[in-house]
Enzyme design. Structure first.
Site, PDB file in Angstrom:
ATOM      1  N   GLY A 207     -22.260  -8.201  -4.833  1.00 66.16           N
ATOM      2  CA  GLY A 207     -23.905  -8.951  -4.315  1.00 66.16           C
ATOM      3  C   GLY A 207     -24.274  -7.499  -3.307  1.00 66.16           C
TER       4      GLY A 207
ATOM      5  CG  ASN B  35     -27.259  -3.293  -6.232  1.00 69.27           C
ATOM      6  OD1 ASN B  35     -27.878  -1.981  -5.419  1.00 69.27           O
ATOM      7  ND2 ASN B  35     -25.610  -3.163  -6.950  1.00 69.27           N
TER       8      ASN B  35
ATOM      9  CG  LEU C 175     -21.714  -8.019 -14.841  1.00 68.40           C
ATOM     10  CD1 LEU C 175     -19.869  -7.390 -14.249  1.00 68.40           C
ATOM     11  CD2 LEU C 175     -22.042  -6.443 -15.325  1.00 68.40           C
TER      12      LEU C 175
ATOM     13  CG  ASN D 214     -30.615  -4.388 -15.550  1.00 68.06           C
ATOM     14  OD1 ASN D 214     -29.839  -5.200 -14.735  1.00 68.06           O
ATOM     15  ND2 ASN D 214     -29.817  -3.330 -16.669  1.00 68.06           N
TER      16      ASN D 214
ATOM     17  CG  HIS E 289     -27.778   0.840 -16.690  1.00 66.64           C
ATOM     18  ND1 HIS E 289     -26.884   0.180 -16.903  1.00 66.64           N
ATOM     19  CD2 HIS E 289     -26.842   2.282 -16.979  1.00 66.64           C
ATOM     20  CE1 HIS E 289     -25.946   0.209 -17.888  1.00 66.64           C
ATOM     21  NE2 HIS E 289     -26.164   1.843 -17.775  1.00 66.64           N
TER      22      HIS E 289
ATOM     23  CG  ASP F  89     -29.861  -1.488 -20.583  1.00 61.03           C
ATOM     24  OD1 ASP F  89     -29.925  -1.997 -19.278  1.00 61.03           O
ATOM     25  OD2 ASP F  89     -28.126  -0.961 -21.340  1.00 61.03           O
TER      26      ASP F  89
HETATM   27  C1  GAR Z   1     -23.999  -2.553  -9.781  1.00 63.22           C
HETATM   28  O1  GAR Z   1     -23.376  -1.038 -10.032  1.00 63.22           O
HETATM   29  C2  GAR Z   1     -25.052  -2.489 -11.045  1.00 63.22           C
HETATM   30  O2  GAR Z   1     -25.804  -1.466 -10.809  1.00 63.22           O
HETATM   31  C3  GAR Z   1     -24.163  -3.094 -11.853  1.00 63.22           C
HETATM   32  O3  GAR Z   1     -22.959  -3.747 -11.462  1.00 63.22           O
HETATM   33  C4  GAR Z   1     -22.952  -3.318 -10.187  1.00 63.22           C
HETATM   34  C5  GAR Z   1     -23.133  -4.928  -9.260  1.00 63.22           C
HETATM   35  O4  GAR Z   1     -22.632  -5.110  -7.512  1.00 63.22           O
HETATM   36  N1  GAR Z   1     -24.723  -3.764 -13.218  1.00 63.22           N
HETATM   37  C6  GAR Z   1     -24.598  -3.377 -14.168  1.00 63.22           C
HETATM   38  O5  GAR Z   1     -23.815  -2.352 -14.190  1.00 63.22           O
HETATM   39  C7  GAR Z   1     -25.893  -3.449 -15.237  1.00 63.22           C
HETATM   40  N2  GAR Z   1     -25.627  -3.208 -16.315  1.00 63.22           N
HETATM   41  P1  GAR Z   1     -23.744  -5.426  -6.216  1.00 63.22           P
HETATM   42  O6  GAR Z   1     -22.433  -6.718  -7.138  1.00 63.22           O
HETATM   43  O7  GAR Z   1     -22.114  -5.323  -5.541  1.00 63.22           O
HETATM   44  O8  GAR Z   1     -24.653  -5.428  -6.418  1.00 63.22           O
END
Ligand code: GAR
Length: 205
Positions: free
Chosen positions: A15, A17, A93, A110, A112, A153
């Site tokens: 988390g 982000n 995910l 989203n 990516h 995507d």
């Molecule tokens: C992030 O790097 C995000 O871009 C990726 O998962 C990570 C989550 O990190 N998302 C994907 O790959 C979606 N296709 P976080 O839980 O620390 O925010």
């Protein structure tokens, strides 16, 4: 008068982000949005602790043992309960079906961790994206924030930011740089863009 779009953030893991969305909100950088709910696809997601630390309601809607339909029905119920206007996928995910996505046209954002259309699509998430970028030998990668439509995507690209790949990078090192330089910057900006648009549309309705 409608002043803020009500935002749900969907998470699955650490988390970071989400943390940056919450910090942006607290710093006044999300003036047209309010994060009203955090939905985690598993109970142990540290993102739920982050939500609690910032005083935002968090709920776990575990996918396991549920059919896709039941999982999405549970999510939909939470979204209705909190009168959510838009959804931010911040490292979420679990797959959302076309049927779910159709209920939220131009309302799901989203993030990516690559420059779409590179290194995206089925099976491309998290570290796998950075592994693929390093295997290809690209010198520049980055992150993309896009609206989600029925195509995985796919959807309109809102923001992109390039990040350099440096000699000796491991997937973990590259992931960290992409997060720091691109994801944590872009996601709050994109959330504000869509929130602002929703507020304008509601005020004109
Ligand atoms: C992030 O790097 C995000 O871009 C990726 O998962 C990570 C989550 O990190 N998302 C994907 O790959 C979606 N296709 P976080 O839980 O620390 O925010």
């Amino acid at each position: 008068m409608v002043t803020k779009a009500r935002i749900a953030v969907f998470v699955s893991g650490g988390g970071t982000n989400l943390e940056h969305l919450l910090l942006a909100q607290e710093a006044g950088q999300l003036p047209h949005g309010e994060i009203v709910l955090v939905c985690a696809s598993n109970e142990s997601a540290y993102a739920l602790t982050r939500a609690a630390n910032h005083g935002v309601p968090g709920v776990a809607v575990p996918k396991k043992q549920l059919t896709q339909e039941a999982f999405e029905a549970a999510l939909t119920e939470k979204l209705a309960e909190h009168r959510v206007d838009m959804i931010v996928l911040a490292g979420f995910l679990s797959i959302l079906s076309e049927n779910f996505v159709k209920q939220w046209p131009e309302r799901i954002v989203n993030i990516h961790p690559s420059l779409i259309p590179s290194f995206c699509g089925k099976g491309m998430y998290g570290l796998k994206v950075h592994e693929a970028a390093l295997a290809k030998g690209v010198k520049v990668t980055g992150a993309t924030v896009h609206l989600v439509n029925e195509i995985p995507d796919g959807g309109r690209i809102l923001l992109q930011k390039a990040v350099e790949v440096l000699p000796g990078d491991t997937p973990e090192v590259l992931q960290k740089r992409v997060m720091e330089q691109a994801e944590w910057v872009l996601l709050p900006q994109a959330a504000e863009l869509l929130a602002n648009q929703i507020v304008q549309e509601k005020e004109q309705a």
